[in-house]
Design an enzyme around this catalytic site. Structure first.
Site, mmCIF file in Angstrom:
data_model
loop_
_atom_site.group_PDB
_atom_site.id
_atom_site.type_symbol
_atom_site.label_atom_id
_atom_site.label_comp_id
_atom_site.label_asym_id
_atom_site.label_seq_id
_atom_site.Cartn_x
_atom_site.Cartn_y
_atom_site.Cartn_z
ATOM 1 N N SER A 179 46.058 45.322 30.447
ATOM 2 C CA SER A 179 46.852 44.165 30.020
ATOM 3 C C SER A 179 47.239 43.160 31.091
ATOM 4 O O SER A 179 47.716 42.076 30.767
ATOM 5 C CB SER A 179 48.125 44.635 29.321
ATOM 6 O OG SER A 179 47.829 44.879 27.969
ATOM 7 N N LYS A 198 57.289 39.187 32.074
ATOM 8 C CA LYS A 198 56.782 39.452 30.721
ATOM 9 C C LYS A 198 57.946 39.844 29.812
ATOM 10 O O LYS A 198 58.956 40.396 30.276
ATOM 11 C CB LYS A 198 55.738 40.580 30.826
ATOM 12 C CG LYS A 198 54.975 40.895 29.552
ATOM 13 C CD LYS A 198 53.819 41.875 29.849
ATOM 14 C CE LYS A 198 53.133 42.386 28.604
ATOM 15 N NZ LYS A 198 51.975 43.261 28.898
ATOM 16 N N SER A 250 47.390 42.350 26.950
ATOM 17 C CA SER A 250 48.557 41.824 26.282
ATOM 18 C C SER A 250 49.386 40.830 27.099
ATOM 19 O O SER A 250 50.189 40.096 26.541
ATOM 20 C CB SER A 250 49.456 42.985 25.858
ATOM 21 O OG SER A 250 49.988 43.641 27.000
#
Ligand code: GLN
Length: 466
Positions: free
Chosen positions: A174, A75, A150
């Site tokens: 997330s 990420k 997210s």
């Protein structure tokens, strides 16, 4: 591309090479990333070099880690040395990390091929990846819908075969929520199990890094690769072990069947519970944890409070220079959701209000944690939905932050209490002519990851049976 375990078997058998896997990932990325936008940056040459080095180690009979030669994605909030690491934000769009996060260092050392960084809501604030400064990640099942957030890019990358294994971060859902929306498996580990060193901090008492893959086995392999005590993270803990069982006692809090949850999700949950019962597990459906109803309220005080303090470092001097001064840098560099949370957090911590909001939320958090831990003494795991709804349309909640926050209702308690949570797809349902995934969440006591994987595998095996 197939599942992590299959790929690792093929690598071991010599029927594929790490180089061929990286080539395959990049073919997929080239054909799909423009539409899906799972990756914000990719590194083809570097991944190829890592793959060739892994193939050479394998050919020479050198010792190999479990994930040696496996293509993986990280990420955009994991510090990646000498690479732009931007947390989906304009304020960091030119920021190159001067060091590796512990998780990145571990993955490199294990010989994995880092193929790129995945898209995310800015500073991991959001449930749809619409808050990324660089573009929206689309849902692989239906491009008019969100991938969740997210870690939307991390989930979409696995769901579209751009990468067999990816790593995200989970502060309030997330990893688990986008995994659910994209039909993949995701784990939020026990707080302290995976080092946060080098992870861009959102809310330090809640953040945890975890894996996403297309199977429970794949997620377990990803978790094993990154977990472990790290002296560089003061909240890192030494692992304990909770033994795997043959038969589990499974609890379902009434509050996990909350009104307003899509009936198709509740049906899938009930079906799974029935199958588990038929397979000899004990189901307790009468668990009453009223405090769970407070989760969203508690979280949306504590998270903004911690976030407003953590994000103070982006002042245009040390990080994120934009315009002429601090005010310019922050007003131009941050997007609207980040600003909203900084204001909420600053307010919640301000003189005269800290007792009313922040301290009250902290004591409610302690109560919630205690009650959850107590329940987890009478049952092995809790099972419930991940999200109260199916993947929603892009734009549907952009003007209504509260509606967006409410979609975290089932994921937030796990972070507040520091527990591990595993989410996995169980079925699909048709909506507007497309099939959309439905997922469930398995929650355990601290350090019960192995139990979660074991229950997850039981659910995977029983999926087809009716
Ligand atoms: N959707 C939640 C939020 O917006 C969770 C985010 C996260 O886990 N990073 O805060």
């Amino acid at each position: 591309m197939s599942d992590v375990t299959k790929i690792l078997d093929e690598l071991a058998a010599g029927s594929v090479t790490s180089e061929s896997l990286v080539i395959q990932c990049f073919q997929t990325i080239k054909s799909k990333n423009d539409d899906i936008f799972a990756f914000v940056r990719t590194y083809e040459d570097e991944a190829m070099a890592a793959a060739k080095a892994s193939d050479a180690r394998r050919n020479e009979g050198k010792p190999l880690s479990r994930i040696d030669g496996l293509p993986i994605a990280i990420k955009d909030n994991f510090s990646y040395q000498d690479h732009v690491t931007s947390s989906g934000s304009n304020i960091l769009k030119n920021y190159e990390a001067p060091f590796d996060a512990t998780v990145v260092a571990k993955l490199k050392e294990a010989g994995a091929d880092i193929i790129g960084q995945t898209n995310m809501d800015e500073f991991a604030m959001g449930s749809s990846t619409e808050n990324s400064a660089f573009g929206v990640t689309k849902n692989p099942f239906d491009a008019t819908r969100v991938a969740g957030g997210s870690s939307g890019g991390a989930a979409a990358a696995v769901a579209t075969d751009m990468a067999p294994l990816s790593f995200g971060s989970d502060t309030g859902g997330s990893i688990r929520q986008p995994a659910a929306f994209c039909g993949v498996v995701g784990l939020k580990p026990t707080y302290g199990a995976v080092s946060r060193y080098g992870l861009h901090a959102l809310a330090s008492s809640l953040d945890q890094i975890g894996p996403l893959a297309s199977s429970v086995d794949g997620v377990e392999i990803g978790y094993e690769a990154i977990q472990g005590f790290d002296p560089l993270d003061s909240t890192s803990k030494k692992a304990e072990s909770v033994p795997v069982k043959e038969h589990y006692t499974i609890g379902v809090p009434k509050q996990f069947m909350a009104e307003g949850t899509d009936s198709r999700i509740l049906n899938a949950l009930n079906k799974t519970l029935d199958k588990l019962e038929a397979a000899g597990h004990t189901i307790k459906r009468d668990i009453d944890l009223q405090i769970l109803e407070q989760s969203v309220a508690i979280y949306y005080i504590i998270l903004p409070a911690e976030a407003s303090a953590n994000l103070a470092r982006y002042d245009g001097i040390r990080f994120g220079s934009h315009g002429n001064d601090v005010i310019d840098s922050r007003s131009q560099g941050f997007g609207p959701e980040v600003k909203r949370r900084i204001m909420l957090g600053t307010y919640a911590l301000s003189a005269g209000y800290a007792d009313k909001f922040y301290k009250r939320a902290q004591s409610a958090r302690a109560k919630l944690t205690q009650e959850l831990l107590e329940v987890l003494e009478s049952v092995d795991v809790l099972i419930g939905p991940v999200v109260p709804e199916l993947p929603f349309k892009i734009g549907a909640k952009q003007s209504d932050p509260l509606a967006m926050y409410l979609s975290d209702i089932y994921t937030i308690p796990v972070n507040l209490a520091g527990l591990p949570g595993l989410t996995m797809p169980v079925t699909t349902t048709e909506e507007d002519g497309v099939q959309l995934p439905i997922a469930l969440q398995i929650i355990g006591r601290p350090w019960s990851e192995k139990q979660l994987f074991s229950v997850g595998r039981i659910i995977e095996h029983n999926k087809g049976a009716s």
